[in-house]
Design a protein around this motif. Structure first.
Motif, short mmCIF file in Angstrom:
data_model
loop_
_atom_site.label_atom_id
_atom_site.label_comp_id
_atom_site.label_asym_id
_atom_site.label_seq_id
_atom_site.Cartn_x
_atom_site.Cartn_y
_atom_site.Cartn_z
N UNK A 165 0.82 -1.21 0.00
CA UNK A 165 0.00 0.00 0.00
C UNK A 165 0.86 1.26 0.00
N UNK A 166 2.03 1.19 0.63
CA UNK A 166 2.91 2.36 0.73
C UNK A 166 4.36 1.89 0.71
N UNK A 167 4.87 1.52 -0.48
CA UNK A 167 6.22 0.96 -0.58
C UNK A 167 7.27 1.90 0.00
N UNK A 168 8.25 1.30 0.67
CA UNK A 168 9.36 2.07 1.20
C UNK A 168 9.17 2.54 2.62
N UNK A 169 7.96 2.37 3.18
CA UNK A 169 7.72 2.79 4.56
C UNK A 169 7.33 1.59 5.40
N UNK A 170 7.83 1.57 6.64
CA UNK A 170 7.50 0.47 7.55
C UNK A 170 6.01 0.53 7.87
N UNK A 171 5.35 -0.62 7.75
CA UNK A 171 3.91 -0.67 7.96
C UNK A 171 3.58 -1.35 9.28
N UNK A 172 2.66 -0.77 10.01
CA UNK A 172 2.22 -1.32 11.29
C UNK A 172 0.72 -1.54 11.23
N UNK A 173 0.28 -2.72 11.67
CA UNK A 173 -1.15 -3.01 11.70
C UNK A 173 -1.83 -2.06 12.68
N UNK A 174 -2.89 -1.37 12.25
CA UNK A 174 -3.59 -0.46 13.17
C UNK A 174 -4.05 -1.19 14.43
N UNK A 175 -4.04 -0.48 15.55
CA UNK A 175 -4.39 -1.08 16.84
C UNK A 175 -5.81 -1.66 16.79
N UNK A 176 -5.94 -2.89 17.26
CA UNK A 176 -7.24 -3.54 17.32
C UNK A 176 -7.65 -4.25 16.04
N UNK A 177 -6.93 -4.02 14.95
CA UNK A 177 -7.36 -4.60 13.67
C UNK A 177 -7.14 -6.11 13.63
N UNK A 178 -6.05 -6.59 14.21
CA UNK A 178 -5.79 -8.04 14.15
C UNK A 178 -6.89 -8.83 14.85
#
Length: 255
Positions: A165-178
């Motif tokens: 979705x946003x190459x080159x940037x570290x991606x973090x799963x939004x809180x509560x999404x998992x």
């Protein structure tokens, strides 16, 4: 004679690239350039240029600094136009039937190079609809369709999908999404307020392939009908949508 013809039409560079792709396809966790060179009995210098081209063409990605692994591009190419047309032709009668019974619009979403794209859409039978145009690109973490794709992916696949979705940037799963995705997987559906339009609930269900992977997602942007008190409510529409998703899945698997 066959050996002579095979030798005459050799394409060493192509063979080298395919050797790398096949090696990475059978490896978990990726390999370094040196490991690839050793496995293929080639020098690191031979491998470097080929890896560089494969990365630039998005068939291979670098991870953890110096390791390489396959992207999903080959998978996406293998499931592109003719199968996509077949999926749409199988789904369209089911979508029309759902729209008529539910009195709601419905659309079909696929993942194309990491982007979610609406590839088919059917309006409800009334004179007004909440619908989305074919060809629209939608988000991964803020839509029902995106949640279904994520829910059926492994943790590693989720990270890759987020990274795309946003190459080159570290991606973090939004809180509560998992935790929400676990519920989506258990329920076989997502029901969530639209993040784009007030008073709309997105109902989403997967279209599953023979191996249990998500080929596409059906989504109904549900709105309560005030003009038709006999129209199916949200729970009834969700039941109809699950039936539609199962029917499209069965049609695709049996084709």
């Amino acid at each position: 004679m066959d050996a002579e013809i095979a030798e005459r039409y050799r394409a060493p560079a192509l063979d080298k690239g395919l050797d790398i792709v096949e090696l990475l396809a059978g490896t978990d966790g990726g390999l370094t350039q040196a490991e690839i060179a050793k496995a293929l009995s080639r020098s690191p210098a031979e491998i470097y240029r080929m890896l560089d081209r494969l990365v630039r063409r998005d068939y291979v990605r670098r991870t953890d600094g110096d390791r390489y692994e396959l992207t999903l591009k080959l998978f996406e190419l293998a499931h592109r136009r003719p199968p996509l047309h077949r999926l749409i032709s199988q789904a369209n009668p089911v979508l029309r039937s759902f729209a008529l019974r539910a009195q709601q619009a419905v659309h079909l979403v696929i993942r194309d190079r990491g982007i979610l794209v609406v590839v088919a859409q059917v309006d409800g039978p009334g004179y007004w609809n909440v619908s989305i145009r074919v060809g629209s690109r939608i988000g991964l973490v803020n839509t029902g369709s995106g949640h279904v794709f994520l829910a059926y992916a492994t943790p590693e696949e989720r990270q890759l999908m987020l990274a795309e979705q946003d190459p080159g940037r570290e991606q973090v799963m939004p809180e509560g999404l998992e935790a929400r995705l676990d519920r989506v997987r258990a329920d076989g559906s997502e029901v969530m307020p639209s993040a784009q339009v007030s008073s709309v609930f997105n109902l989403s269900v997967p279209i599953l392939g023979a191996m249990g992977s998500v080929l596409a997602v059906l989504t109904c942007p549900y709105t309560e009908r005030l003009d038709r008190r006999d129209a199916p409510d949200l729970e009834q529409c969700l039941t109809l949508l699950k039936e539609a998703g199962q029917e499209v899945s069965n049609r695709h698997q049996e084709a």
